[in-house]
Scaffold this motif. Structure first.
Motif, PDB file in Angstrom:
ATOM      1  N   LEU A  24       0.806  -1.226   0.000  1.00 51.78           N
ATOM      2  CA  LEU A  24       0.000   0.000   0.000  1.00 51.78           C
ATOM      3  C   LEU A  24       0.841   1.278   0.000  1.00 51.78           C
ATOM      4  O   LEU A  24       0.568   2.216  -0.757  1.00 51.78           O
ATOM      5  N   LEU A  25       1.846   1.320   0.865  1.00 54.30           N
ATOM      6  CA  LEU A  25       2.559   2.577   1.102  1.00 54.30           C
ATOM      7  C   LEU A  25       3.250   3.150  -0.136  1.00 54.30           C
ATOM      8  O   LEU A  25       3.092   4.347  -0.419  1.00 54.30           O
ATOM      9  N   PRO A  26       4.029   2.372  -0.902  1.00 52.22           N
ATOM     10  CA  PRO A  26       4.692   2.968  -2.078  1.00 52.22           C
ATOM     11  C   PRO A  26       3.727   3.597  -3.068  1.00 52.22           C
ATOM     12  O   PRO A  26       3.972   4.707  -3.565  1.00 52.22           O
TER      13      PRO A  26
ATOM     14  N   PHE B 299       0.584   4.621  -2.470  1.00 52.96           N
ATOM     15  CA  PHE B 299      -0.123   5.742  -1.854  1.00 52.96           C
ATOM     16  C   PHE B 299       0.750   6.993  -1.842  1.00 52.96           C
ATOM     17  O   PHE B 299       0.307   8.076  -2.270  1.00 52.96           O
ATOM     18  N   GLU B 300       1.980   6.869  -1.361  1.00 52.95           N
ATOM     19  CA  GLU B 300       2.852   8.042  -1.256  1.00 52.95           C
ATOM     20  C   GLU B 300       3.213   8.612  -2.624  1.00 52.95           C
ATOM     21  O   GLU B 300       3.281   9.828  -2.807  1.00 52.95           O
ATOM     22  N   ASN B 301       3.423   7.743  -3.599  1.00 54.43           N
ATOM     23  CA  ASN B 301       3.748   8.240  -4.936  1.00 54.43           C
ATOM     24  C   ASN B 301       2.551   8.899  -5.604  1.00 54.43           C
ATOM     25  O   ASN B 301       2.687   9.923  -6.286  1.00 54.43           O
ATOM     26  N   THR B 302       1.377   8.325  -5.410  1.00 54.56           N
ATOM     27  CA  THR B 302       0.161   8.949  -5.947  1.00 54.56           C
ATOM     28  C   THR B 302      -0.083  10.289  -5.284  1.00 54.56           C
ATOM     29  O   THR B 302      -0.435  11.276  -5.950  1.00 54.56           O
ATOM     30  N   LEU B 303       0.128  10.333  -3.988  1.00 50.93           N
ATOM     31  CA  LEU B 303      -0.032  11.582  -3.243  1.00 50.93           C
ATOM     32  C   LEU B 303       0.922  12.647  -3.781  1.00 50.93           C
ATOM     33  O   LEU B 303       0.530  13.802  -4.017  1.00 50.93           O
ATOM     34  N   ALA B 304       2.175  12.263  -3.992  1.00 50.46           N
ATOM     35  CA  ALA B 304       3.170  13.206  -4.525  1.00 50.46           C
ATOM     36  C   ALA B 304       2.786  13.660  -5.928  1.00 50.46           C
ATOM     37  O   ALA B 304       2.897  14.847  -6.268  1.00 50.46           O
ATOM     38  N   GLY B 305       2.324  12.715  -6.750  1.00 47.90           N
ATOM     39  CA  GLY B 305       1.959  13.067  -8.113  1.00 47.90           C
ATOM     40  C   GLY B 305       0.770  13.999  -8.200  1.00 47.90           C
ATOM     41  O   GLY B 305       0.723  14.896  -9.051  1.00 47.90           O
ATOM     42  N   LEU B 306      -0.194  13.822  -7.303  1.00 50.53           N
ATOM     43  CA  LEU B 306      -1.411  14.651  -7.337  1.00 50.53           C
ATOM     44  C   LEU B 306      -1.211  16.010  -6.686  1.00 50.53           C
ATOM     45  O   LEU B 306      -1.931  16.963  -7.006  1.00 50.53           O
ATOM     46  N   THR B 307      -0.262  16.127  -5.770  1.00 53.00           N
ATOM     47  CA  THR B 307      -0.076  17.399  -5.049  1.00 53.00           C
ATOM     48  C   THR B 307       1.054  18.252  -5.614  1.00 53.00           C
ATOM     49  O   THR B 307       1.196  19.411  -5.228  1.00 53.00           O
ATOM     50  N   ASN B 308       1.849  17.699  -6.506  1.00 57.61           N
ATOM     51  CA  ASN B 308       2.972  18.459  -7.076  1.00 57.61           C
ATOM     52  C   ASN B 308       2.763  18.718  -8.563  1.00 57.61           C
ATOM     53  O   ASN B 308       3.637  18.456  -9.387  1.00 57.61           O
ATOM     54  N   GLN B 309       1.597  19.199  -8.898  1.00 52.49           N
ATOM     55  CA  GLN B 309       1.285  19.513 -10.288  1.00 52.49           C
ATOM     56  C   GLN B 309       1.925  20.839 -10.685  1.00 52.49           C
ATOM     57  O   GLN B 309       2.017  21.764  -9.872  1.00 52.49           O
ATOM     58  N   PRO B 310       2.381  20.963 -11.940  1.00 58.36           N
ATOM     59  CA  PRO B 310       2.918  22.243 -12.415  1.00 58.36           C
ATOM     60  C   PRO B 310       1.881  23.357 -12.278  1.00 58.36           C
ATOM     61  O   PRO B 310       0.748  23.198 -12.752  1.00 58.36           O
ATOM     62  N   PRO B 311       2.216  24.470 -11.638  1.00 59.82           N
ATOM     63  CA  PRO B 311       1.238  25.546 -11.395  1.00 59.82           C
ATOM     64  C   PRO B 311       0.552  26.052 -12.670  1.00 59.82           C
ATOM     65  O   PRO B 311      -0.651  26.309 -12.668  1.00 59.82           O
ATOM     66  N   LYS B 312       1.307  26.177 -13.765  1.00 62.46           N
ATOM     67  CA  LYS B 312       0.721  26.696 -14.999  1.00 62.46           C
ATOM     68  C   LYS B 312      -0.390  25.780 -15.520  1.00 62.46           C
ATOM     69  O   LYS B 312      -1.407  26.251 -16.036  1.00 62.46           O
ATOM     70  N   ILE B 313      -0.186  24.495 -15.378  1.00 66.09           N
ATOM     71  CA  ILE B 313      -1.187  23.547 -15.884  1.00 66.09           C
ATOM     72  C   ILE B 313      -2.445  23.575 -15.022  1.00 66.09           C
ATOM     73  O   ILE B 313      -3.566  23.571 -15.534  1.00 66.09           O
TER      74      ILE B 313
END
Length: 244
Positions: free
Chosen positions: A125-127, A129-143
């Motif tokens: 679960l953890l890998p 979850f944490e990677n999805t969390l990082a991917g969803l919260t670190n979106q390029p601001p312009k996009i």
């Protein structure tokens, strides 16, 4: 190029070995003792390999679905307060060793594949979850600003923007989960699950290094194949969203 050639050669060797393991007896005979058999024949190696991969695939799929759902929920405005709870839930598998999970699950589920699936599911679960969390919260601001400017709803942003951009990072988490689960699944044979751990355990119990090498070799080559396969998927996903 050299890496691809080596991987292709290892894949062909693995297929040949699983189809006709007795043809490779000469390779393992030097590490046998007291006229012990060089090839494990109690259960067909191809059958154990398929069973092993089936358990891993099922556990990784379940871990990925649950981890994705949790990560999406805690990154939405209504679910952000549940982030600490989600982290606790996904960290349980990493907190307890898989052997401990097996020991707790066997009295409830009995021997077989069930306890192994539970252990692999929790451990994976953890890998993701944490990677999805990082991917969803670190979106390029312009996009993200562009998506707002287009008037996309939260659901439309999630499916058309957020998840496609996060996909390479999500795949990285899945890669980690798959490789970890592949190796961890070998301990499932201690509770009667049909995995390649059966070969390794048989070798340890009989002091037959050949069996241990065979089980470890098959798991190792498949782990490299899975690792490389996911890396290629990550590169393709990254190119499609213009990240490379």
């Amino acid at each position: 190029m050299t890496g691809r050639i080596l991987l292709a050669a290892a894949t062909l060797f693995l297929l040949a070995f699983l189809i006709s393991p007795t043809s490779f007896a000469w390779l393992f005979e030097p590490v046998t003792r007291n006229n012990a058999p060089a090839i494990y024949t109690q259960t067909p190696l191809w059958s154990l390999t398929l069973s092993h991969l089936g358990l891993v695939a099922l556990a990784v799929a379940a871990s990925t679905v649950i981890a994705l759902v949790l990560a999406i929920l805690v990154t939405r405005p209504a679910g952000r307060e549940f982030l600490p709870l989600a982290r606790i839930i996904t960290s349980v598998g990493q907190t307890f060793p898989p052997v401990a999970v097996l020991a707790l699950a066997v009295p409830v589920m009995g021997f077989g594949a069930g306890p192994t699936l539970v252990a692999l599911f929790l451990y994976g679960l953890l890998p993701v979850f944490e990677n999805t969390l990082a991917g969803l919260t670190n979106q390029p601001p312009k996009i993200t600003e562009g998506a707002r400017g287009m008037g996309l709803t939260q659901a439309q942003r999630l499916w058309q923007v957020d998840l496609p951009l996060a996909l390479p990072v999500i795949l990285t988490g899945m890669r980690l989960t798959a490789v970890i689960s592949l190796g961890t699944a070998t301990i499932g044979s201690t509770v009667a699950a049909r995995t390649l751990g059966e070969v390794i355990i048989a070798g340890l119990l009989s002091s037959n290094t050949a069996f241990v090498l065979q089980g470890g070799m098959v798991v190792g080559i498949i782990a490299v194949m899975i690792y490389e396969g996911f890396q290629r998927l990550e590169r393709i996903a990254a190119r499609r969203v213009g990240l490379t």
